[in-house]
Motif scaffolding. Structure first.
Motif, PDB file in Angstrom:
ATOM      1  N   SER A 292       0.804  -1.221   0.000  1.00  0.00           N
ATOM      2  CA  SER A 292       0.000   0.000   0.000  1.00  0.00           C
ATOM      3  C   SER A 292       0.838   1.273   0.000  1.00  0.00           C
ATOM      4  CB  SER A 292      -0.930   0.031   1.220  1.00  0.00           C
ATOM      5  OG  SER A 292      -1.777  -1.093   1.217  1.00  0.00           O
ATOM      6  N   ARG A 293       2.104   1.172   0.355  1.00  0.00           N
ATOM      7  CA  ARG A 293       2.972   2.351   0.319  1.00  0.00           C
ATOM      8  C   ARG A 293       4.352   1.948  -0.189  1.00  0.00           C
ATOM      9  NH1 ARG A 293       4.881   6.547   5.137  1.00  0.00           N
ATOM     10  NH2 ARG A 293       6.519   7.535   3.906  1.00  0.00           N
ATOM     11  N   VAL A 294       4.833   2.694  -1.171  1.00  0.00           N
ATOM     12  CA  VAL A 294       6.142   2.426  -1.753  1.00  0.00           C
ATOM     13  C   VAL A 294       6.828   3.756  -2.013  1.00  0.00           C
ATOM     14  CG1 VAL A 294       7.415   1.308  -3.620  1.00  0.00           C
ATOM     15  CG2 VAL A 294       5.246   0.337  -2.850  1.00  0.00           C
ATOM     16  N   ASP A 295       8.137   3.804  -1.745  1.00  0.00           N
ATOM     17  CA  ASP A 295       8.941   4.992  -2.019  1.00  0.00           C
ATOM     18  C   ASP A 295       9.668   4.817  -3.350  1.00  0.00           C
ATOM     19  OD1 ASP A 295       8.124   6.052   0.342  1.00  0.00           O
ATOM     20  OD2 ASP A 295       9.959   5.564   1.443  1.00  0.00           O
ATOM     21  N   PHE A 296       9.639   5.880  -4.175  1.00  0.00           N
ATOM     22  CA  PHE A 296      10.329   5.865  -5.462  1.00  0.00           C
ATOM     23  C   PHE A 296      11.319   7.021  -5.504  1.00  0.00           C
ATOM     24  CE2 PHE A 296       6.141   4.054  -6.213  1.00  0.00           C
ATOM     25  CZ  PHE A 296       6.447   2.883  -6.904  1.00  0.00           C
ATOM     26  N   GLN A 297      12.483   6.767  -6.075  1.00  0.00           N
ATOM     27  CA  GLN A 297      13.484   7.821  -6.210  1.00  0.00           C
ATOM     28  C   GLN A 297      13.469   8.364  -7.628  1.00  0.00           C
ATOM     29  OE1 GLN A 297      17.484   6.764  -5.146  1.00  0.00           O
ATOM     30  NE2 GLN A 297      18.131   8.895  -4.971  1.00  0.00           N
ATOM     31  N   LEU A 298      13.316   9.670  -7.729  1.00  0.00           N
ATOM     32  CA  LEU A 298      13.319  10.315  -9.032  1.00  0.00           C
ATOM     33  C   LEU A 298      14.730  10.324  -9.618  1.00  0.00           C
ATOM     34  CD1 LEU A 298      11.056  13.389  -8.223  1.00  0.00           C
ATOM     35  CD2 LEU A 298      10.444  11.434  -9.652  1.00  0.00           C
ATOM     36  N   PRO A 299      14.862  10.377 -10.933  1.00  0.00           N
ATOM     37  CA  PRO A 299      16.201  10.514 -11.519  1.00  0.00           C
ATOM     38  C   PRO A 299      16.798  11.873 -11.165  1.00  0.00           C
ATOM     39  CG  PRO A 299      14.510  10.756 -13.208  1.00  0.00           C
ATOM     40  CD  PRO A 299      13.807  10.304 -11.957  1.00  0.00           C
ATOM     41  N   ASP A 300      18.112  11.932 -11.073  1.00  0.00           N
ATOM     42  CA  ASP A 300      18.801  13.181 -10.739  1.00  0.00           C
ATOM     43  C   ASP A 300      19.323  13.805 -12.031  1.00  0.00           C
ATOM     44  OD1 ASP A 300      20.201  15.278  -9.736  1.00  0.00           O
ATOM     45  OD2 ASP A 300      21.290  14.120  -8.224  1.00  0.00           O
ATOM     46  N   ARG A 301      18.647  14.858 -12.455  1.00  0.00           N
ATOM     47  CA  ARG A 301      19.044  15.531 -13.681  1.00  0.00           C
ATOM     48  C   ARG A 301      19.342  17.008 -13.412  1.00  0.00           C
ATOM     49  NH1 ARG A 301      15.249  12.911 -18.498  1.00  0.00           N
ATOM     50  NH2 ARG A 301      16.101  10.794 -18.294  1.00  0.00           N
ATOM     51  N   ARG A 302      20.017  17.254 -12.305  1.00  0.00           N
ATOM     52  CA  ARG A 302      20.333  18.631 -11.953  1.00  0.00           C
ATOM     53  C   ARG A 302      21.637  19.104 -12.582  1.00  0.00           C
ATOM     54  NH1 ARG A 302      19.934  18.086  -5.581  1.00  0.00           N
ATOM     55  NH2 ARG A 302      20.850  16.077  -6.161  1.00  0.00           N
ATOM     56  N   ARG A 303      22.600  18.185 -12.799  1.00  0.00           N
ATOM     57  CA  ARG A 303      23.906  18.651 -13.261  1.00  0.00           C
ATOM     58  C   ARG A 303      24.630  17.545 -14.012  1.00  0.00           C
ATOM     59  NH1 ARG A 303      28.967  20.260 -10.265  1.00  0.00           N
ATOM     60  NH2 ARG A 303      28.106  19.167  -8.486  1.00  0.00           N
ATOM     61  N   ILE A 304      25.358  17.931 -15.033  1.00  0.00           N
ATOM     62  CA  ILE A 304      26.235  17.048 -15.787  1.00  0.00           C
ATOM     63  C   ILE A 304      27.653  17.587 -15.655  1.00  0.00           C
ATOM     64  CG2 ILE A 304      26.821  16.099 -18.060  1.00  0.00           C
ATOM     65  CD1 ILE A 304      23.913  16.489 -18.862  1.00  0.00           C
ATOM     66  N   SER A 324      27.057  28.322 -20.922  1.00  0.00           N
ATOM     67  CA  SER A 324      25.710  28.766 -21.286  1.00  0.00           C
ATOM     68  C   SER A 324      24.639  27.755 -20.909  1.00  0.00           C
ATOM     69  CB  SER A 324      25.636  29.042 -22.797  1.00  0.00           C
ATOM     70  OG  SER A 324      26.590  30.004 -23.191  1.00  0.00           O
ATOM     71  N   LEU A 325      25.043  26.548 -20.556  1.00  0.00           N
ATOM     72  CA  LEU A 325      24.091  25.495 -20.183  1.00  0.00           C
ATOM     73  C   LEU A 325      24.070  25.383 -18.660  1.00  0.00           C
ATOM     74  CD1 LEU A 325      25.043  22.817 -22.866  1.00  0.00           C
ATOM     75  CD2 LEU A 325      23.108  24.406 -22.915  1.00  0.00           C
ATOM     76  N   PRO A 326      22.975  25.764 -18.004  1.00  0.00           N
ATOM     77  CA  PRO A 326      22.964  25.797 -16.531  1.00  0.00           C
ATOM     78  C   PRO A 326      23.130  24.415 -15.891  1.00  0.00           C
ATOM     79  CG  PRO A 326      20.756  26.139 -17.403  1.00  0.00           C
ATOM     80  CD  PRO A 326      21.686  26.204 -18.570  1.00  0.00           C
ATOM     81  N   GLU A 327      22.742  23.332 -16.587  1.00  0.00           N
ATOM     82  CA  GLU A 327      22.839  22.002 -15.990  1.00  0.00           C
ATOM     83  C   GLU A 327      24.200  21.337 -16.223  1.00  0.00           C
ATOM     84  OE1 GLU A 327      21.186  21.301 -20.155  1.00  0.00           O
ATOM     85  OE2 GLU A 327      21.190  22.843 -18.604  1.00  0.00           O
ATOM     86  N   VAL A 328      25.123  22.048 -16.895  1.00  0.00           N
ATOM     87  CA  VAL A 328      26.429  21.474 -17.246  1.00  0.00           C
ATOM     88  C   VAL A 328      27.523  22.253 -16.547  1.00  0.00           C
ATOM     89  CG1 VAL A 328      28.014  20.893 -19.115  1.00  0.00           C
ATOM     90  CG2 VAL A 328      25.546  20.697 -19.474  1.00  0.00           C
ATOM     91  N   THR A 329      28.500  21.527 -16.023  1.00  0.00           N
ATOM     92  CA  THR A 329      29.643  22.134 -15.345  1.00  0.00           C
ATOM     93  C   THR A 329      30.927  21.572 -15.923  1.00  0.00           C
ATOM     94  OG1 THR A 329      28.402  22.395 -13.293  1.00  0.00           O
ATOM     95  CG2 THR A 329      30.804  22.497 -13.142  1.00  0.00           C
ATOM     96  N   ALA A 330      31.830  22.439 -16.323  1.00  0.00           N
ATOM     97  CA  ALA A 330      33.148  22.014 -16.802  1.00  0.00           C
ATOM     98  C   ALA A 330      34.091  22.048 -15.615  1.00  0.00           C
ATOM     99  CB  ALA A 330      33.641  22.938 -17.914  1.00  0.00           C
ATOM    100  N   ALA A 331      34.499  20.901 -15.155  1.00  0.00           N
ATOM    101  CA  ALA A 331      35.339  20.833 -13.956  1.00  0.00           C
ATOM    102  C   ALA A 331      36.088  19.524 -13.941  1.00  0.00           C
ATOM    103  CB  ALA A 331      34.489  20.978 -12.703  1.00  0.00           C
TER     104      ALA A 331
END
Length: 529
Positions: A292-304, A324-331
Motif C-alpha cells: 500500500s505504500r512504496v517509495d520511489f526515487q526520481l532521476p537526478d538531472r540537476r547537473r552534468i 551557457s548550459l545551466p545544468e552542465v559544469t566544466a570541472a
C-alpha cells in the motif's frame, strides 16, 4: 521402452523358457522293488533333447507370465493419460499470502496434494518467496519436498509472477504433456491454457501500487511527470484514496471508486528530476498492508559534469557553450555521484573524442543528418571549415553533421561515444554563433549523460512496513496482461491426492514375484505327494 523393444524381449524370453523347460531334469521319487533297471532309467533322463514331448506346461506358463511382468516393470507403463502428465507446481509465497486468515497454510496443503497426485518423477515444485527457487526436481522424491516445504514462509515482498511462470515452463522443456499448476492467494484466471490456478482463499478487497514511471518533458529533460499506477482486486467496488508526497509535502491527493480488476493511473505533472524520493500511498478497502505504500526515487538531472581526460585542455568555444548550459559544469572535481562526460583526444577512452583539424580549408554550409536526436535542429545556413582529413570512426558510427562531403560529427550509440572534428570549434566560423550550435551540444551532452527523452520506470527504494522498514523491495506487482484479477474468476479444482500408492512398475514386480512363488509351491506340493 519402445513397443518394438518390448516385443523382441518378450519373444526372446518365451524362447529361452521353452528351451529350459524341454531340457529340465526333474526326477520323481518312486518306490521300486529292485534296482536292476535303475541304470537304464538314468541313461534315458540324460538323453532328453529339445524334440521330445513338452513336459511342464503349467510351470512354463507361470514363469513366462512372471518374465513378461518384469519386462513391463522395466518399461514403467501407466494405465491412463492422467499419469503421463509432467506437472510443475508453483507457489506464490509473497505479500498476498500475509493476510491474517491463514490462507498460506491452505496454500501449502494444496501444493502437497498436487504433488502427491503424481509419482515422484512426474512432478516438480517451485516457490517464489519472493524470488523463484526450486523445492523439488522431477528426479527427486516427495520426501525431499516434505522437508523443504516445512521451511517455506510467506515473504513481505511481492512476487514477480512472470519470472515464476517462466522458470516453471523451462522445467517442462523436453517433457510431453506438460502442465503448470499455480497456487495463488486468491482466484485469478490465466489466459494460458497450460496454466491451472488454485486459490488458497476467496477474492479479497485489496488496493495496491502497481508501478511508477517518470515521463520527461520533451522541451526540458530536467523536469517531467510522475505517473503512478494503482490496481484493485475484490468481490465488489471499493473506495481507494491515493496520495503522493515529497518530504512530507503533498503533491497529489485523490480518491476514486475502483471496480474489481481495475487499474488506474495517477499523475503529478511538471516535477523536477532532482533525485529526491516520492512516497505513494493508497488507503481504503485494503487487505494487504505491504503493497500500500512504496517509495520511489526520481532521476537526478540537476547537473552534468564535463571532465577533460589526462589534462586535456577544452577548446575555448566548448567552454563558452558549457557556461551557457545551466545544468552542465566544466570541472575536474569529484563526479562520483554525477553523470560524467569525459572529453579528450582521439586516442583516449573519453565519451567525446576531438580529432584535431589542420588550419585552412574553405567555409562550407553545415548540414545536419536525419538522426532522431537532431529533430528540429536548424543551423540557419551556418558555415564551418571542412577538415583536411576525414574522421577516424568505426563501422557503428552514424554521421550527425556534414560539411560538404565530410562528416564532422558522428555518434557510436553502442559505445555511447561522440567523435568531433576540431574544425567545429573554429572561432571564425559562423556556426559557433548560431543558436542551433548551442542546442546541438545540449542534446549531445544530455544523450551521453543518459538523459533520454523516454519514459523511465522507477524502482522502489524500500518496502514501507513497520516490522521491516529497511527491506529492499523488488519490482511491484506482476503485470496483469496475462491474468484477470477481477472477482468471480473460477478457481480450478485441485487434483485428488488420495492415499499414497505404489507406482505401476512396483506393482508389476510384486505380481511377478507372486507368480514365481506360486510355481515353487506347486512343485513342492507335487514332490511331497
Amino acid at each position: 521402452m519402445s513397443i518394438w523393444l518390448f516385443t523382441g524381449l518378450a519373444a526372446l524370453t518365451a524362447g529361452v523358457l521353452v528351451a529350459l523347460q524341454y531340457l529340465r531334469i526333474r526326477p520323481r521319487q518312486v518306490r521300486v522293488v529292485t534296482t536292476l533297471f535303475w541304470q537304464q532309467a538314468a541313461d534315458q533322463a540324460r538323453a532328453r533333447t529339445l524334440f521330445e514331448r513338452f513336459r511342464h506346461p503349467r510351470t512354463y506358463l507361470l514363469l513366462l507370465a512372471a518374465s513378461l511382468l518384469v519386462l513391463l516393470a522395466l518399461a514403467q507403463p501407466v494405465f491412463n493419460a492422467a499419469h503421463q502428465i509432467h506437472r510443475v507446481v508453483v507457489l506464490e509465497a509473497g505479500l498476498d499470502m500475509t493476510t491474517p486468515d491463514q490462507r498460506f497454510d491452505k496454500a501449502l496443503e494444496l501444493v502437497r496434494a498436487e504433488a502427491a497426485a503424481l509419482g515422484d518423477d512426474h512432478v516438480a515444485v517451485l516457490v517464489a518467496d519472493p524470488r523463484p527457487r526450486l523445492l523439488k526436481h522431477f528426479d527427486e522424491s516427495l520426501a525431499t519436498l516434505k522437508s523443504r516445504l516445512a521451511g517455506v514462509q510467506a515473504a513481505d515482498r511481492p512476487v514477480i509472477r512472470e519470472d515464476l511462470l517462466r522458470a516453471a515452463k523451462l522445467l517442462l522443456v523436453g517433457r510431453e504433456n506438460g502442465e503448470v499448476v499455480m497456487v495463488a492467494a486468491q482466484p485469478v484466471t490465466s489466459s494460458d491454457p497450460k496454466v491451472r490456478v488454485l486459490a488458497a482463499g476467496e477474492a479479497m478487497d485489496n488496493a495496491f501500487i502497481l508501478s511508477a514511471v517518470f515521463v520527461p518533458d520533451s522541451a526540458d529533460l530536467t523536469r517531467g511527470a510522475f505517473h503512478c499506477r494503482v490496481g484493485y482486486t475484490g468481490k465488489q467496488t471499493g473506495k481507494v484514496a491515493v496520495k503522493v508526497t515529497r518530504a512530507e509535502q503533498a503533491l497529489l491527493e485523490q480518491a476514486a471508486e475502483f471496480k474489481p480488476g481495475e487499474v488506474r493511473e495517477f499523475a503529478v505533472p511538471r516535477i523536477a528530476a532532482d533525485g529526491k524520493v516520492l512516497s505513494a500511498l493508497v488507503t481504503g478497502d485494503d487487505a494487504v498492508a505491504g503493497d500500500s505504500r512504496v517509495d520511489f526515487q526520481l532521476p537526478d538531472r540537476r547537473r552534468i559534469l564535463v571532465a577533460p581526460v589526462n589534462g586535456f585542455e577544452l577548446p575555448s568555444v566548448l567552454v563558452t557553450v558549457l557556461d551557457s548550459l545551466p545544468e552542465v559544469t566544466a570541472a575536474t572535481g569529484d563526479g562520483a555521484k554525477l553523470p560524467v562526460v569525459r572529453v579528450g583526444p582521439v586516442d583516449s577512452d573519453a565519451q567525446i573524442l576531438i580529432q584535431p583539424a589542420e588550419a585552412g580549408g574553405e567555409l562550407v554550409t553545415v548540414r545536419p543528418s536525419d538522426h532522431s536526436l537532431l529533430d528540429g535542429l536548424v543551423f540557419e545556413d551556418a558555415l564551418c571549415r571542412a577538415p583536411a582529413m576525414p574522421l577516424n570512426v568505426g563501422k557503428a558510427d552514424l554521421p550527425l553533421l556534414r560539411v560538404g562531403g565530410s562528416t564532422v560529427a558522428s555518434l557510436d550509440a553502442e559505445a555511447n561515444r561522440l567523435t568531433i572534428a576540431g574544425s567545429l570549434f573554429d572561432e571564425d566560423a559562423s556556426l559557433v554563433r548560431r543558436t542551433g550550435y548551442l542546442v546541438f551540444w545540449s542534446k549531445m551532452l544530455h544523450h551521453l549523460a543518459g538523459w533520454r527523452n523516454e519514459p523511465l520506470t522507477l524502482s522502489p527504494v524500500r518496502a514501507n512496513r513497520t516490522e521491516d522498514a529497511t527491506a529492499t523491495a523488488m519490482v511491484l506487482k506482476a503485470s496483469m496482461d496475462n491474468f484477470d484479477l477481477a472477482a468471480g474468476g473460477k478457481a480450478a479444482t485441485p487434483a485428488a491426492s488420495g492415499s499414497a500408492r505404489l507406482p505401476v512398475w512396483q506393482l508389476l514386480l510384486v505380481v511377478a514375484l507372486a507368480l514365481m512363488t506360486l510355481d515353487a509351491l506347486l512343485n513342492i506340493r507335487e514332490r511331497i505327494s
